[in-house]
Write a protein that holds these residues in place. Structure first.
Motif, PDB file in Angstrom:
ATOM      1  N   HIS A  52       0.934  -1.281  -0.017  1.00  0.00           N
ATOM      2  CA  HIS A  52       0.102  -0.012  -0.042  1.00  0.00           C
ATOM      3  C   HIS A  52       0.706   1.217  -0.050  1.00  0.00           C
ATOM      4  O   HIS A  52       0.381   2.413  -0.018  1.00  0.00           O
ATOM      5  CB  HIS A  52      -0.983   0.045   1.121  1.00  0.00           C
ATOM      6  CG  HIS A  52      -2.123  -0.924   1.133  1.00  0.00           C
ATOM      7  ND1 HIS A  52      -2.979  -0.930   0.168  1.00  0.00           N
ATOM      8  CD2 HIS A  52      -2.330  -2.008   1.778  1.00  0.00           C
ATOM      9  CE1 HIS A  52      -4.227  -1.691   0.306  1.00  0.00           C
ATOM     10  NE2 HIS A  52      -3.628  -2.448   1.171  1.00  0.00           N
ATOM     11  N   GLY A  53       2.351   1.182  -0.160  1.00  0.00           N
ATOM     12  CA  GLY A  53       3.000   2.143  -0.139  1.00  0.00           C
ATOM     13  C   GLY A  53       3.348   2.796   1.131  1.00  0.00           C
ATOM     14  O   GLY A  53       3.907   4.043   1.337  1.00  0.00           O
ATOM     15  N   ILE A  54       3.299   2.138   2.303  1.00  0.00           N
ATOM     16  CA  ILE A  54       3.790   2.570   3.695  1.00  0.00           C
ATOM     17  C   ILE A  54       5.214   2.144   4.026  1.00  0.00           C
ATOM     18  O   ILE A  54       5.576   0.921   3.818  1.00  0.00           O
ATOM     19  CB  ILE A  54       2.675   2.090   4.709  1.00  0.00           C
ATOM     20  CG1 ILE A  54       1.544   2.596   4.415  1.00  0.00           C
ATOM     21  CG2 ILE A  54       3.378   2.513   6.046  1.00  0.00           C
ATOM     22  CD1 ILE A  54       0.264   1.867   5.276  1.00  0.00           C
ATOM     23  N   ALA A  55       6.206   3.213   4.285  1.00  0.00           N
ATOM     24  CA  ALA A  55       7.620   2.818   4.068  1.00  0.00           C
ATOM     25  C   ALA A  55       8.008   3.679   5.582  1.00  0.00           C
ATOM     26  O   ALA A  55       7.580   4.637   6.077  1.00  0.00           O
ATOM     27  CB  ALA A  55       8.369   3.326   3.089  1.00  0.00           C
ATOM     28  N   PHE A  56       9.166   2.938   6.161  1.00  0.00           N
ATOM     29  CA  PHE A  56       9.727   3.677   7.432  1.00  0.00           C
ATOM     30  C   PHE A  56      11.083   3.932   7.213  1.00  0.00           C
ATOM     31  O   PHE A  56      11.714   3.417   6.470  1.00  0.00           O
ATOM     32  CB  PHE A  56       9.792   2.491   8.323  1.00  0.00           C
ATOM     33  CG  PHE A  56       8.158   2.309   9.132  1.00  0.00           C
ATOM     34  CD1 PHE A  56       7.953   2.925  10.104  1.00  0.00           C
ATOM     35  CD2 PHE A  56       7.565   1.336   8.285  1.00  0.00           C
ATOM     36  CE1 PHE A  56       6.604   2.633  10.563  1.00  0.00           C
ATOM     37  CE2 PHE A  56       6.178   1.024   9.065  1.00  0.00           C
ATOM     38  CZ  PHE A  56       5.721   1.804  10.173  1.00  0.00           C
ATOM     39  N   VAL A  57      11.472   5.100   7.869  1.00  0.00           N
ATOM     40  CA  VAL A  57      12.839   5.590   8.000  1.00  0.00           C
ATOM     41  C   VAL A  57      13.072   5.792   9.571  1.00  0.00           C
ATOM     42  O   VAL A  57      12.618   6.502  10.333  1.00  0.00           O
ATOM     43  CB  VAL A  57      13.267   7.112   7.406  1.00  0.00           C
ATOM     44  CG1 VAL A  57      14.722   7.598   7.673  1.00  0.00           C
ATOM     45  CG2 VAL A  57      12.928   6.888   5.851  1.00  0.00           C
ATOM     46  N   HIS A  58      13.699   4.457   9.920  1.00  0.00           N
ATOM     47  CA  HIS A  58      13.961   4.372  11.559  1.00  0.00           C
ATOM     48  C   HIS A  58      14.820   5.446  12.246  1.00  0.00           C
ATOM     49  O   HIS A  58      15.905   5.881  11.425  1.00  0.00           O
ATOM     50  CB  HIS A  58      14.225   3.143  11.824  1.00  0.00           C
ATOM     51  CG  HIS A  58      13.165   2.005  11.583  1.00  0.00           C
ATOM     52  ND1 HIS A  58      11.881   2.091  12.372  1.00  0.00           N
ATOM     53  CD2 HIS A  58      12.982   1.101  10.546  1.00  0.00           C
ATOM     54  CE1 HIS A  58      11.177   1.086  11.795  1.00  0.00           C
ATOM     55  NE2 HIS A  58      11.627   0.749  10.748  1.00  0.00           N
ATOM     56  N   ASP A  71      11.080   8.242  11.815  1.00  0.00           N
ATOM     57  CA  ASP A  71      11.103   8.303  13.412  1.00  0.00           C
ATOM     58  C   ASP A  71      12.241   9.008  13.935  1.00  0.00           C
ATOM     59  O   ASP A  71      13.481   8.449  13.935  1.00  0.00           O
ATOM     60  CB  ASP A  71      10.995   6.879  13.845  1.00  0.00           C
ATOM     61  CG  ASP A  71      11.157   6.637  15.519  1.00  0.00           C
ATOM     62  OD1 ASP A  71      10.736   7.745  16.301  1.00  0.00           O
ATOM     63  OD2 ASP A  71      11.505   5.632  15.897  1.00  0.00           O
ATOM     64  N   GLU A  72      12.254  10.099  14.574  1.00  0.00           N
ATOM     65  CA  GLU A  72      13.401  11.144  14.981  1.00  0.00           C
ATOM     66  C   GLU A  72      14.645  11.268  14.076  1.00  0.00           C
ATOM     67  O   GLU A  72      15.600  10.927  14.304  1.00  0.00           O
ATOM     68  CB  GLU A  72      13.750  10.437  16.522  1.00  0.00           C
ATOM     69  CG  GLU A  72      12.897  10.203  17.420  1.00  0.00           C
ATOM     70  CD  GLU A  72      12.505  11.776  18.223  1.00  0.00           C
ATOM     71  OE1 GLU A  72      13.234  12.699  17.791  1.00  0.00           O
ATOM     72  OE2 GLU A  72      11.580  11.743  18.756  1.00  0.00           O
ATOM     73  N   PRO A  73      14.007  11.467  12.674  1.00  0.00           N
ATOM     74  CA  PRO A  73      15.203  11.697  11.844  1.00  0.00           C
ATOM     75  C   PRO A  73      16.302  12.650  11.786  1.00  0.00           C
ATOM     76  O   PRO A  73      17.275  12.259  11.248  1.00  0.00           O
ATOM     77  CB  PRO A  73      14.143  11.837  10.460  1.00  0.00           C
ATOM     78  CG  PRO A  73      13.013  12.878  10.854  1.00  0.00           C
ATOM     79  CD  PRO A  73      12.646  12.247  12.368  1.00  0.00           C
ATOM     80  N   THR A  74      16.226  13.395  12.758  1.00  0.00           N
ATOM     81  CA  THR A  74      17.130  14.626  12.757  1.00  0.00           C
ATOM     82  C   THR A  74      17.824  14.308  14.362  1.00  0.00           C
ATOM     83  O   THR A  74      18.802  15.435  14.534  1.00  0.00           O
ATOM     84  CB  THR A  74      16.760  16.069  12.831  1.00  0.00           C
ATOM     85  OG1 THR A  74      15.840  16.181  13.880  1.00  0.00           O
ATOM     86  CG2 THR A  74      15.832  16.240  11.531  1.00  0.00           C
ATOM     87  N   GLY A  88       3.461  15.047  -3.672  1.00  0.00           N
ATOM     88  CA  GLY A  88       2.369  14.328  -3.206  1.00  0.00           C
ATOM     89  C   GLY A  88       2.571  13.175  -2.167  1.00  0.00           C
ATOM     90  O   GLY A  88       1.498  12.439  -1.785  1.00  0.00           O
ATOM     91  N   VAL A  89       3.681  13.036  -1.756  1.00  0.00           N
ATOM     92  CA  VAL A  89       4.138  11.961  -0.722  1.00  0.00           C
ATOM     93  C   VAL A  89       3.457  12.472   0.722  1.00  0.00           C
ATOM     94  O   VAL A  89       3.823  13.640   0.897  1.00  0.00           O
ATOM     95  CB  VAL A  89       5.493  11.533  -0.785  1.00  0.00           C
ATOM     96  CG1 VAL A  89       5.802  10.710   0.431  1.00  0.00           C
ATOM     97  CG2 VAL A  89       6.220  11.289  -2.161  1.00  0.00           C
ATOM     98  N   ALA A  90       2.884  11.607   1.296  1.00  0.00           N
ATOM     99  CA  ALA A  90       2.391  11.832   2.730  1.00  0.00           C
ATOM    100  C   ALA A  90       3.682  11.528   3.520  1.00  0.00           C
ATOM    101  O   ALA A  90       4.307  10.502   3.497  1.00  0.00           O
ATOM    102  CB  ALA A  90       1.188  11.054   3.133  1.00  0.00           C
ATOM    103  N   LEU A  91       3.887  12.564   4.745  1.00  0.00           N
ATOM    104  CA  LEU A  91       4.820  12.251   5.825  1.00  0.00           C
ATOM    105  C   LEU A  91       4.372  12.185   7.111  1.00  0.00           C
ATOM    106  O   LEU A  91       3.432  13.153   7.351  1.00  0.00           O
ATOM    107  CB  LEU A  91       5.972  13.027   5.429  1.00  0.00           C
ATOM    108  CG  LEU A  91       6.560  13.412   4.058  1.00  0.00           C
ATOM    109  CD1 LEU A  91       7.304  14.780   4.294  1.00  0.00           C
ATOM    110  CD2 LEU A  91       7.467  12.245   3.785  1.00  0.00           C
ATOM    111  N   LEU A  92       4.756  11.087   7.862  1.00  0.00           N
ATOM    112  CA  LEU A  92       4.295  11.089   9.239  1.00  0.00           C
ATOM    113  C   LEU A  92       5.791  11.377  10.029  1.00  0.00           C
ATOM    114  O   LEU A  92       6.607  10.484  10.152  1.00  0.00           O
ATOM    115  CB  LEU A  92       3.662   9.639   9.747  1.00  0.00           C
ATOM    116  CG  LEU A  92       3.339   9.749  11.349  1.00  0.00           C
ATOM    117  CD1 LEU A  92       2.129  10.774  11.364  1.00  0.00           C
ATOM    118  CD2 LEU A  92       2.777   8.452  11.541  1.00  0.00           C
ATOM    119  N   PHE A  93       5.988  12.431  10.795  1.00  0.00           N
ATOM    120  CA  PHE A  93       6.957  13.095  11.291  1.00  0.00           C
ATOM    121  C   PHE A  93       6.935  13.019  12.524  1.00  0.00           C
ATOM    122  O   PHE A  93       6.345  13.653  13.293  1.00  0.00           O
ATOM    123  CB  PHE A  93       7.403  14.557  10.714  1.00  0.00           C
ATOM    124  CG  PHE A  93       8.532  15.112  11.090  1.00  0.00           C
ATOM    125  CD1 PHE A  93       9.856  14.963  10.391  1.00  0.00           C
ATOM    126  CD2 PHE A  93       8.806  16.059  12.401  1.00  0.00           C
ATOM    127  CE1 PHE A  93      11.007  15.293  10.624  1.00  0.00           C
ATOM    128  CE2 PHE A  93      10.083  16.584  12.472  1.00  0.00           C
ATOM    129  CZ  PHE A  93      11.132  16.429  11.469  1.00  0.00           C
TER     130      PHE A  93
END
Length: 500
Positions: free
Chosen positions: A84-90, A172-175, A197-202
């Motif tokens: 469904h296009g949901i990806a993570f950056v841990h 998740d806490e990318p900075t 158009g990309v959605a971001l959960l920050f």
């Protein structure tokens, strides 16, 4: 089948997850649309991680509905979430540093050619180059990941997500480990993704960044929705009140201390970071001396040299009038110095050890009899430390790895406070912990200063430096470029010295 570049429309309704004896999240609602940045905030333990795992398919909710693009799902699996296009950056990046950029992005999906199915590196490079261009990456497909900065590794993880046709990227806490300039670059990349158009959960404890980038802010408290902010209502003070129910001004209850003689002195100290520069500086009893400067100024190297971890090339580190032998951590501890390091997981804790075992570790010899640790004394010390610092854990036997960032930091503090130190060096003491835990750390620092402990606090958080310190010394390229008294403190003044 993957969802291509179509924007996502995702809605969680009444999602609940209960573990034995613990309600992780309860009746949580969340809506996310394409081209929107949602700031997800909340203290450690508020339910953010559980909610992320529900979205990623790693946790099955006990109740609630998940609707994606108008279709309802009882649950997601990791595979269906990716479809469904949901990806993570841990937060904890784990790239394969021995591979190049293209190899990391296409890991497990390598392009091959010929009868022997050898990897086609040029085809892989051609495949990922448009994604790198889309992100404005300053590195190419063939560059080794070991040569990339932390900020570039974050962008690499985002590139991997986009290679999977991600429509929603959860960060998740990318900075948390980035410098100010690296942070600004990453935020600019995220703004460009939003425009595409990309959605971001920050998810971040750095509320100033949430304020800068978020279109909406969703707050969780104790596993429940605590409120939502949009547009001009997204302000740091408002977010703090929503998270913990009190104002940011209560964090920095700076008060005068009884500052007396110098306890820790640097006399012409030169470190390996800047061999041509020397530092002369003193920290006095009952004082909180902030040490500010840009990343790479040499602050951490100075702290490590003082504590005996790193060598000094010249000069002396003096504690209570007595020079410390160089490169001797044992001598520093015995003289009354403690160091709360920048990286608590790698340098401050034994993660597989229990809370009690971590707390007693520096003073283990004092709890031993005939070579055996007296468990009753260990338990007593651990319990007193837990009460003093309000460490939240199921028991003293719980592994340090299982604690939140704020509680891990408290365990690091507890093990040194048990040694009754005369000097404590705090290196980025609130990095990666929530605002509530930050307030507790600040309160503890003030209480220690009241007791006459000399505190050297290294911090990249300008508001923290100004709000907590009695004086601020500023470093630039291994030198002290100025020392500001409390009535002289300002962001402009510190930054001017930081780039001198």
């Amino acid at each position: 089948m993957r969802s291509g570049n179509r924007t996502i429309d995702l809605k969680l309704s009444g999602v609940t997850k209960v573990y034995p004896g613990v309600v992780a999240i309860e009746n949580v609602d969340l809506a996310i649309r394409g081209g929107e940045v949602i700031g997800l905030i909340g203290e450690n333990g508020a339910g953010k991680s559980t909610l992320m795992k529900v979205l990623g398919g790693a946790v099955v909710p006990d109740a609630g509905r998940i609707r994606i693009d108008g279709t309802e799902h009882a649950r997601l699996t990791p595979a269906s979430a990716a479809d469904h296009g949901i990806a993570f950056v841990h937060q904890e990046l784990n790239p394969f540093t021995n591979l190049d950029v293209a190899g990391n992005i296409l890991l497990g999906r390598e392009l091959r050619r010929g009868f022997l199915r050898m990897m086609d590196r040029e085809a892989m490079a051609r495949s990922v180059r448009p994604i790198l261009d889309r992100l404005g990456a300053r590195f190419g497909p063939h560059q080794l990941v070991s040569e990339l900065s932390l900020a570039d590794q974050q962008i690499l993880e985002i590139a991997r997500a986009l290679s999977l046709n991600a429509r929603l990227v959860i960060l998740d806490e990318p900075t948390s480990s980035l410098t100010l300039s690296e942070t600004q670059r990453l935020l600019q990349v995220l703004k460009e993704l939003k425009a595409q158009g990309v959605a971001l959960l920050f998810i971040s404890h750095r509320l100033s960044e949430v304020e800068e980038i978020a279109d909406r802010v969703v707050c969780l408290r104790d596993g429940r929705n605590a409120g939502e902010l949009t547009g001009e209502n997204i302000k740091k003070d408002t977010m703090v009140r929503m998270m913990i129910g009190r104002d940011t001004r209560q964090f920095y209850e700076k008060k005068p201390h009884r500052i007396s003689e110098a306890v820790l002195e640097f006399r012409g100290v030169r470190t390996t970071a800047y061999p041509g520069a020397s530092v002369s500086l003193s920290v006095r009893s009952g004082e909180i001396l902030g040490l500010a400067g840009l990343a790479g100024a040499g602050r951490t190297e100075l702290a490590l040299a003082a504590f005996g971890v790193d060598p000094t090339l010249d000069g002396e580190v003096v504690l209570n009038g007595t020079p410390l032998p160089p490169q001797s951590v044992v001598a520093a501890i015995e003289a009354g110095m403690s160091l709360v390091p920048e990286n608590r997981k790698e340098q401050g804790l034994l993660l597989d050890f229990s809370i009690a075992e971590n707390i007693v570790l520096p003073g283990l010899s004092h709890l031993a009899r005939f070579g055996f640790v007296e468990r009753d004394r260990e338990k007593d010390l651990g319990e007193r430390s837990r009460k003093r610092l309000a460490i939240k854990a199921s028991s003293l036997g719980q592994a340090a790895a299982e604690l939140s960032g704020g509680n891990q930091q408290k365990v690091v503090l507890a093990k040194w406070l048990a040694m009754r130190p005369k000097v404590i060096i705090f290196d980025e003491p609130t990095r990666g912990i929530d605002v509530g835990a930050k307030a507790e750390v600040y309160h503890l620092m003030q209480a220690l200063a009241d007791e006459g402990v000399a505190i050297l606090m290294i911090s990249s958080d300008m508001e923290e430096v100004i709000g907590v310190s009695d004086r601020v010394a500023v470093m630039c390229e291994g030198r002290i470029t100025g020392v500001l008294n409390s009535n002289e403190l300002s962001e402009e003044g510190i930054l001017r010295l930081a780039v001198s």
